[in-house]
Structures are given as C-alpha cells and as structure tokens.
Scaffold this motif. Structure first.
Motif, mmCIF file in Angstrom:
data_model
loop_
_atom_site.group_PDB
_atom_site.id
_atom_site.type_symbol
_atom_site.label_atom_id
_atom_site.label_comp_id
_atom_site.label_asym_id
_atom_site.label_seq_id
_atom_site.Cartn_x
_atom_site.Cartn_y
_atom_site.Cartn_z
ATOM 1 N N ASN A 99 1.568 3.887 -1.937
ATOM 2 C CA ASN A 99 1.137 5.268 -2.181
ATOM 3 C C ASN A 99 0.410 5.848 -0.983
ATOM 4 N N GLN A 109 8.133 2.624 -0.292
ATOM 5 C CA GLN A 109 7.740 3.216 -1.573
ATOM 6 C C GLN A 109 8.802 2.948 -2.645
ATOM 7 N N GLN A 126 -3.970 15.816 -2.259
ATOM 8 C CA GLN A 126 -3.273 14.700 -2.901
ATOM 9 C C GLN A 126 -3.153 13.515 -1.947
ATOM 10 N N HIS A 167 0.858 -1.193 0.000
ATOM 11 C CA HIS A 167 0.000 0.000 0.000
ATOM 12 C C HIS A 167 0.896 1.246 0.000
ATOM 13 N N ASN A 180 8.522 -0.634 -3.742
ATOM 14 C CA ASN A 180 7.331 -0.800 -4.576
ATOM 15 C C ASN A 180 7.595 -0.300 -5.993
ATOM 16 N N ALA A 181 8.271 0.844 -6.105
ATOM 17 C CA ALA A 181 8.532 1.418 -7.423
ATOM 18 C C ALA A 181 9.406 0.491 -8.258
ATOM 19 N N ASP A 213 -6.907 3.781 -1.707
ATOM 20 C CA ASP A 213 -6.405 2.540 -1.084
ATOM 21 C C ASP A 213 -6.650 2.598 0.416
ATOM 22 N N ASN A 225 2.976 6.411 1.745
ATOM 23 C CA ASN A 225 3.847 7.526 1.395
ATOM 24 C C ASN A 225 3.121 8.854 1.605
ATOM 25 N N ALA A 226 1.819 8.865 1.337
ATOM 26 C CA ALA A 226 1.029 10.074 1.596
ATOM 27 C C ALA A 226 1.023 10.394 3.090
ATOM 28 N N ALA A 268 -4.959 9.720 -2.249
ATOM 29 C CA ALA A 268 -4.210 8.464 -2.162
ATOM 30 C C ALA A 268 -4.830 7.534 -1.133
#
Length: 525
Positions: free
Chosen positions: A155, A255, A215, A153, A258-259, A223, A158-159, A219
């Motif tokens: 994103n 993150q 933003q 999860h 994940n990327a 999710d 990271n938010a 996010a």
C-alpha cells in the motif's frame, strides 16, 4: 451430448488409433516387404489403408491427435459456443500452431486485447522483450528482494507510485529517507517544505504534490517501514529509479501480488522473493493453473520428481497410470526398481531406475504419495504441459519447485485458489519485466516511446518476456494476431476455462483442428 454420441466418438477416436498403428505397420511392411510371388503387387489391405487415411489425419505411428480427442477437456470444449465459433475461423488454426503464445494470451486476454489491434506495436514489443528477458535474468536475485519488499509494503509503495517523480527521487537515494521509518510525521513536514532538504530540493514540486495527497500520506504513515525496506534494498531500487514509469509499473505489480496473496491469507515475503527469483518457471507453470495448484499443494513430492525430469515427464504424460500408487508408495518404489514390465514406465526404464536409486526423492514421495493422485485429478493440465517438452522443462524447473518446497505453507495457502496463484506468478513476472526494461532504458537501449508502451501494457510485456521467441513468431503472422483481436471477448471467456488451457497448450491441438475427426465431432454437437 447423448451417451450414444459420446460412445460413438470414443469409438471413432479409438479406431483412429488402431488405424495409426496399422499405418505404422504398413510403413514397416514397405521397408521390409514380404517375399514370395506377391512381391511388387498391391495387396487389398494396402489399398484399404490408403483410401481411409488422409494426409491430415495421422503420421506414421502417431496417435496423439485421436488421444487428444479422447480427453475430458476435448469433450467439454466441443460443446462450448465460444470454442466452436473460434474453431470455424481458419486463422484460429494458425494461432493454435503457436500454443505457448496462445495460452499466455488466453490466460490474460485483457492485457492483449488492445495491443493485438496494433501489429506494429505488438512486433516492436516482442523484439524488445527478448533483450529485456536477458537483462532481467542477470539481476534476478537483486530484483527478487526488491519485489518482496514492495509486496510486503504494497500500500505504501502503491501510494508512492502515484507520484513517480518523487518516488524515483527517493529510490535514487534511499538511505537519505531511511530515518523517516521512525518518524512519518517528519517526512510529511519535509515534503511540505522540501526546498531545504537536499534529497528533495531538486524535485520540490513533486514532493509538495505528494504532501497534498492525503490518501498517499496516510498510507505512508500507516507503514513507514517502507522507507527502511527501500534502504535495505538500495541497489535494486536505484536500478529501478532510472526510469520512473518502470518503477511505478513495478510497484503496481507488487500491489497485485499482495492482493492475491492477502485474499488467500497467505502473504509471505520469502514466497514473494521465491516467485520473483524463479519468475519464468512459475509463469510457465501458471499457464496450467490446476497443475500449478497441485504442485503447490504437494511441493516436496513435486520437487523430488523434478530432479528426474525424464521420469517426471513420463508420469505427467500418463498420470492415470500412476494414480494407484497414491495408496501404496512401496508399490511405486518396487515398480521403479524394475520398470521393464510396467507399461507406463518401460519406455523410460533407465530414468525410473535412477529415480528409484535416489533415496531422498523416494522418501519425499513416500511421505506424500497423494501427489500421484493430485496429478491424476488434473490429468488434462499435466498432459498438456508434457505434450510440449520445452514448456514442461520451463514449468517443472527443479530450482523453482525446491523454492516452493522451502516455502510450502505460503504456497499451499495460495493454492486453494488456482487462478489467484497463477495471477500471483504473472505479477511477479511483470515486476521482473519492468525491472529489466528500466535497466535497458538506462543503457540507452529503449527509447521513451517503447518504455511508455511497456508501462501501458505491463502484463502483455511480461508474458512476452517469459517466452519471447513464441511471441516473435506470432508477430510474423498478422492474420493469427487479428483473429485474437477480433475474438478478444471469446478468449476472455475461454481463458477462465482450464479445459481450454489444457487443449491450447497441447502440442497436438493444431493438428487436431485440421483432422476429419475433429470436424465430425463439431458436426455431432
């Protein structure tokens, strides 16, 4: 380089091996001198050996330096302008005497560029890394599940990491937020008016700031299952929440993982947990990305070899000698049963016989004999790892390779990009480092200044935590550290070159830099 130059160089290196053997023979002759009237005199051959071989060339029977100079990696690097410039720096030799630290820094030079300019901060972080490493190992299982949840999860987490105070409040009491997994709009409404929500009231301003971040809220709405993931790993998140900076840095590491995995279309939560569970092993293997990729493409075969580390190391030292077995696994089985007559096996005969008796391991190798060819294609990387027994032991950890085999599809997909696979391992290690740091901070073993430095340099801190002794040794050599700081751009270019990594990790590299043969090779270009 002309063909004649290359042939001359290989002739010289081969000659050095012959001389090394002659020196060894000479040493034996000194121990067991010949009998007869010439006893006690200096023979002409003896004078010849002493005049041609200097102290910096070879030791008795040691052929490792000339062998290193015959590798493809060496041939490539002596033509590289950045490498040639560094090799002329006397302090580079001091840095080369610490191969594991140098390889780690070259693999991620941006992480170390600023830190290397501050020797005092570097030394302090290296000291903290050793204590943190022990703390992280004690909670690896718990942290691995949290890492998998964050990476899955990424994103959403990271938010939240952009609002560390609110994130820490949620992580301290994740069960209070679990219901929002079914209704993200309810979370948005509560965050706008947090005073009446017990779990939010103490940090009302932080939640209101989160609610104003469109933003971040989008996010979380996309999710909302991140709330449930946090609740299912409550212990791990509560431990991380003891330090908001560490929690945010951990989310950024997830993150990054994940990327890399998404780019390879290979994200798998179990693989993420496996990488975090065995972060030190995968981080050690990541110093040779080509070897890591080969192991990931043939995980069952490599896991089988890892059960017999002495035989595995012998194969890694001389992978070309085993390449032909890729076409005939039965021939390998026969040779392993009777290794005394096989030059590449004889020195480790008992180890190969033990491997031959392991029916399960032999079946795995028979099913994927191409693993032999994979090692031969990446010979420089495997030889570099095998040249340092401790590095090889750390990288080829049987439990880590078994975990890779259990998640073969995900690792094979990531292995299509060796550098991305290595970066994923570093991200998992960075997460573990931040989790360990959070625990130390909660115990009063880290002050705010140290914690801030770790959060500012998470990848560097993670590399130190993976091998704290190597970095502590480097911290005691400010001249070597200054060499890296001065040449950060050169290291950045070299770090992308697997040939440099193969040389840097080779235990004979520092000796090679001081040898007359190396100087002659540099002049020949």
């Amino acid at each position: 380089m002309t063909t004649a130059t290359l042939q001359n160089r290989k002739f010289l290196a081969t000659g050095a091996i012959v001389v090394a053997v002659a020196v060894a023979a000479y040493g034996i002759g000194r121990i067991y001198p010949p009998l007869g009237p010439s006893e006690g005199t200096i023979a002409p051959a003896e004078r010849h050996v002493e005049s041609q071989v200097g102290a910096g060339d070879v030791t008795l029977g040691d052929t490792s330096v000339p062998q290193l100079m015959q590798t493809d990696a060496f041939e490539v690097m002596v033509k590289d302008a950045n490498f040639r410039a560094l090799a002329r720096d006397a302090n580079f030799q001091a840095l080369a005497r610490n191969p594991q630290a140098m390889a780690a820094m070259a693999a991620n030079p941006q992480a170390f560029a600023a830190l290397a300019k501050d020797p005092q901060a570097f030394a302090q972080m290296a000291r903290n890394a050793e204590a943190m490493s022990a703390a992280a190992r004690a909670a690896q299982g718990r942290n691995a599940e949290a890492f998998a949840a964050m990476a899955q999860h990424a994103n959403a987490f990271n938010a939240l990491a952009q609002h560390p105070q609110a994130f820490a409040a949620m992580a301290r009491d994740p069960q209070a937020f679990a219901a929002y997994a079914k209704d993200a709009n309810a979370f948005a409404a509560a965050a706008r008016n947090p005073a009446g929500i017990a779990a939010m009231a103490r940090d009302a301003n932080a939640f209101q700031a989160l609610a104003r971040d469109a933003q971040a809220m989008q996010a979380l709405a996309r999710d909302a299952q991140a709330f449930d993931a946090m609740a299912r790993n409550a212990d791990a998140f509560q431990a991380l929440a003891r330090n908001a900076e560490a929690l945010s840095a951990a989310a950024r590491s997830a993150q990054a993982f994940n990327a890399q995995a998404r780019n390879a279309d290979a994200f798998n939560a179990q693989a993420a947990a496996a990488m975090a569970q065995h972060a030190n092993a995968f981080n050690a293997l990541a110093l040779q990305p080509q070897a890591f990729a080969a192991a990931a493409q043939h995980p069952q075969a490599f896991a089988a070899m890892a059960r017999h580390p002495q035989a595995f190391a012998a194969m890694a030292r001389n992978p070309q000698a085993f390449a032909s077995y890729a076409r005939d696994a039965n021939a390998f089985a026969a040779a392993a049963r009777n290794p005394a007559g096989i030059a590449a096996m004889a020195r480790d005969a008992n180890a190969f016989q033990a491997l031959a008796r392991d029916a399960q391991a032999m079946q795995a190798l028979a099913r994927d004999a191409q693993a032999f060819q994979a090692m031969a294609r990446n010979a420089n990387a495997f030889q570099a790892l095998a040249s340092d027994a401790s590095a090889f032991q750390a990288a080829m950890n049987a439990q880590a390779l078994n975990a890779m085999a259990r998640n073969a599809q995900a690792f094979q997909a990531m292995a299509r990009n060796a550098n991305a696979l290595a970066a994923s391992a570093r991200a998992a290690q960075a997460f573990n480092a931040q989790a360990g740091a959070a625990q130390m901070a909660a115990q009063g073993r880290l002050d705010a200044q140290a914690m801030a430095a770790m959060a500012q340099h998470p990848q560097a801190f993670a590399a130190m935590a993976a091998n704290p002794q190597a970095f502590q040794a480097l911290a005691r050599n400010p001249a070597a550290l200054a060499t890296f700081a001065r040449n950060a751009e050169a290291f950045q270019a070299l770090g992308r070159n697997p040939n440099f990594q193969a040389l840097a990790m080779n235990a004979s590299f520092a000796a090679a830099l001081q040898s007359p043969g190396f100087a002659q090779a540099m002049r020949a270009e």
